[in-house]
Design a protein around this motif. Sequence first.
Motif, PDB file in Angstrom:
ATOM      1  N   GLU A 113       0.889  -1.218  -0.060  1.00  0.00           N
ATOM      2  CA  GLU A 113       0.084   0.084   0.064  1.00  0.00           C
ATOM      3  C   GLU A 113       0.971   1.256  -0.017  1.00  0.00           C
ATOM      4  N   TYR A 114       1.959   1.256   0.934  1.00  0.00           N
ATOM      5  CA  TYR A 114       2.864   2.496   0.890  1.00  0.00           C
ATOM      6  C   TYR A 114       3.506   2.596  -0.344  1.00  0.00           C
ATOM      7  N   LEU A 115       3.973   1.652  -0.963  1.00  0.00           N
ATOM      8  CA  LEU A 115       4.562   1.674  -2.326  1.00  0.00           C
ATOM      9  C   LEU A 115       3.706   2.319  -3.248  1.00  0.00           C
ATOM     10  N   ALA A 116       2.516   1.732  -3.446  1.00  0.00           N
ATOM     11  CA  ALA A 116       1.522   1.955  -4.631  1.00  0.00           C
ATOM     12  C   ALA A 116       1.332   3.156  -4.311  1.00  0.00           C
ATOM     13  N   ASN A 117       0.873   3.845  -3.166  1.00  0.00           N
ATOM     14  CA  ASN A 117       0.543   5.274  -3.018  1.00  0.00           C
ATOM     15  C   ASN A 117       1.681   6.321  -3.266  1.00  0.00           C
ATOM     16  N   ASP A 118       3.058   5.994  -2.993  1.00  0.00           N
ATOM     17  CA  ASP A 118       4.198   6.815  -3.257  1.00  0.00           C
ATOM     18  C   ASP A 118       4.329   6.834  -4.857  1.00  0.00           C
ATOM     19  N   LEU A 119       3.910   5.623  -5.548  1.00  0.00           N
ATOM     20  CA  LEU A 119       4.075   5.593  -6.850  1.00  0.00           C
ATOM     21  C   LEU A 119       2.775   6.248  -7.726  1.00  0.00           C
ATOM     22  N   ASN A 120       1.673   6.176  -6.897  1.00  0.00           N
ATOM     23  CA  ASN A 120       0.401   6.767  -7.527  1.00  0.00           C
ATOM     24  C   ASN A 120      -0.232   5.791  -8.498  1.00  0.00           C
ATOM     25  N   ILE A 121       0.051   4.608  -8.007  1.00  0.00           N
ATOM     26  CA  ILE A 121      -0.777   3.227  -8.837  1.00  0.00           C
ATOM     27  C   ILE A 121      -1.426   2.414  -7.854  1.00  0.00           C
ATOM     28  N   GLU A 122      -2.361   1.579  -8.410  1.00  0.00           N
ATOM     29  CA  GLU A 122      -3.052   0.903  -7.552  1.00  0.00           C
ATOM     30  C   GLU A 122      -2.301  -0.472  -6.735  1.00  0.00           C
ATOM     31  N   ILE A 123      -2.880  -0.715  -5.599  1.00  0.00           N
ATOM     32  CA  ILE A 123      -1.898  -1.822  -4.836  1.00  0.00           C
ATOM     33  C   ILE A 123      -1.878  -2.999  -5.708  1.00  0.00           C
ATOM     34  N   SER A 124      -2.928  -3.205  -6.377  1.00  0.00           N
ATOM     35  CA  SER A 124      -3.188  -4.514  -7.194  1.00  0.00           C
ATOM     36  C   SER A 124      -2.168  -4.304  -8.249  1.00  0.00           C
ATOM     37  N   GLN A 125      -1.555  -3.456  -8.682  1.00  0.00           N
ATOM     38  CA  GLN A 125      -0.648  -3.598  -9.845  1.00  0.00           C
ATOM     39  C   GLN A 125       0.758  -3.910  -9.086  1.00  0.00           C
ATOM     40  N   ILE A 126       1.030  -3.279  -7.932  1.00  0.00           N
ATOM     41  CA  ILE A 126       2.121  -3.938  -7.042  1.00  0.00           C
ATOM     42  C   ILE A 126       2.035  -5.090  -7.020  1.00  0.00           C
ATOM     43  N   ASN A 176       7.678   2.649 -14.586  1.00  0.00           N
ATOM     44  CA  ASN A 176       7.628   2.139 -13.385  1.00  0.00           C
ATOM     45  C   ASN A 176       8.764   1.482 -12.601  1.00  0.00           C
ATOM     46  N   VAL A 177       9.797   0.851 -13.332  1.00  0.00           N
ATOM     47  CA  VAL A 177      10.717   0.404 -12.513  1.00  0.00           C
ATOM     48  C   VAL A 177      11.608   1.488 -11.989  1.00  0.00           C
ATOM     49  N   LYS A 178      11.963   2.473 -12.602  1.00  0.00           N
ATOM     50  CA  LYS A 178      12.710   3.574 -12.239  1.00  0.00           C
ATOM     51  C   LYS A 178      11.803   4.355 -11.260  1.00  0.00           C
ATOM     52  N   LYS A 179      10.603   4.477 -11.125  1.00  0.00           N
ATOM     53  CA  LYS A 179       9.919   5.192 -10.096  1.00  0.00           C
ATOM     54  C   LYS A 179       9.954   3.990  -8.856  1.00  0.00           C
ATOM     55  N   ILE A 180       9.813   2.903  -9.112  1.00  0.00           N
ATOM     56  CA  ILE A 180       9.951   1.863  -7.991  1.00  0.00           C
ATOM     57  C   ILE A 180      11.471   1.965  -7.227  1.00  0.00           C
ATOM     58  N   ALA A 181      12.533   1.984  -8.163  1.00  0.00           N
ATOM     59  CA  ALA A 181      13.646   2.094  -7.559  1.00  0.00           C
ATOM     60  C   ALA A 181      13.787   3.637  -6.798  1.00  0.00           C
ATOM     61  N   ASP A 182      13.373   4.528  -7.450  1.00  0.00           N
ATOM     62  CA  ASP A 182      13.578   5.733  -6.561  1.00  0.00           C
ATOM     63  C   ASP A 182      12.811   5.758  -5.544  1.00  0.00           C
ATOM     64  N   SER A 183      11.560   5.310  -5.394  1.00  0.00           N
ATOM     65  CA  SER A 183      10.901   5.139  -3.887  1.00  0.00           C
ATOM     66  C   SER A 183      11.578   4.327  -2.972  1.00  0.00           C
ATOM     67  N   LEU A 184      12.159   3.210  -3.465  1.00  0.00           N
ATOM     68  CA  LEU A 184      12.641   2.327  -2.477  1.00  0.00           C
ATOM     69  C   LEU A 184      14.347   2.810  -2.058  1.00  0.00           C
ATOM     70  N   LYS A 185      14.442   3.858  -2.731  1.00  0.00           N
ATOM     71  CA  LYS A 185      16.192   4.544  -2.625  1.00  0.00           C
ATOM     72  C   LYS A 185      17.032   3.605  -2.918  1.00  0.00           C
ATOM     73  N   ILE A 186      16.995   2.811  -3.974  1.00  0.00           N
ATOM     74  CA  ILE A 186      17.970   1.914  -4.403  1.00  0.00           C
ATOM     75  C   ILE A 186      18.465   2.243  -5.852  1.00  0.00           C
ATOM     76  N   ASP A 187      19.449   1.575  -6.301  1.00  0.00           N
ATOM     77  CA  ASP A 187      19.996   1.588  -7.676  1.00  0.00           C
ATOM     78  C   ASP A 187      18.904   0.693  -8.516  1.00  0.00           C
ATOM     79  N   ILE A 188      18.573   1.073  -9.729  1.00  0.00           N
ATOM     80  CA  ILE A 188      17.713   0.446 -10.648  1.00  0.00           C
ATOM     81  C   ILE A 188      18.260  -0.800 -10.745  1.00  0.00           C
ATOM     82  N   LYS A 189      19.659  -1.272 -10.874  1.00  0.00           N
ATOM     83  CA  LYS A 189      20.189  -2.273 -11.248  1.00  0.00           C
ATOM     84  C   LYS A 189      19.954  -3.318  -9.964  1.00  0.00           C
TER      85      LYS A 189
END
Length: 77
Positions: free
Chosen positions: A31-44, A58-71
Amino acid sequence: MIVRKEQDINFLKLFGQNLKRIRISKDFTQEYLANDLNIEISQISRIERGLINTSIINVKKIADSLKIDIKDLFDFK
């Protein structure tokens, strides 16, 4: 052709499992990740289960949200 599809499905599942592992290690709920990315929880959920092939944006946004390198999202060998 069937082998290729199976490889793609396996890749999506491994990506999703790795995303879930990282998300949990960061104490993020779906839920937190989905809200941070402005997408549905079901998508996560579908990404983590390997059911959908999410966009590279979305992969880039996920990495940014998690504060990790995309790799890191692809480090599941």
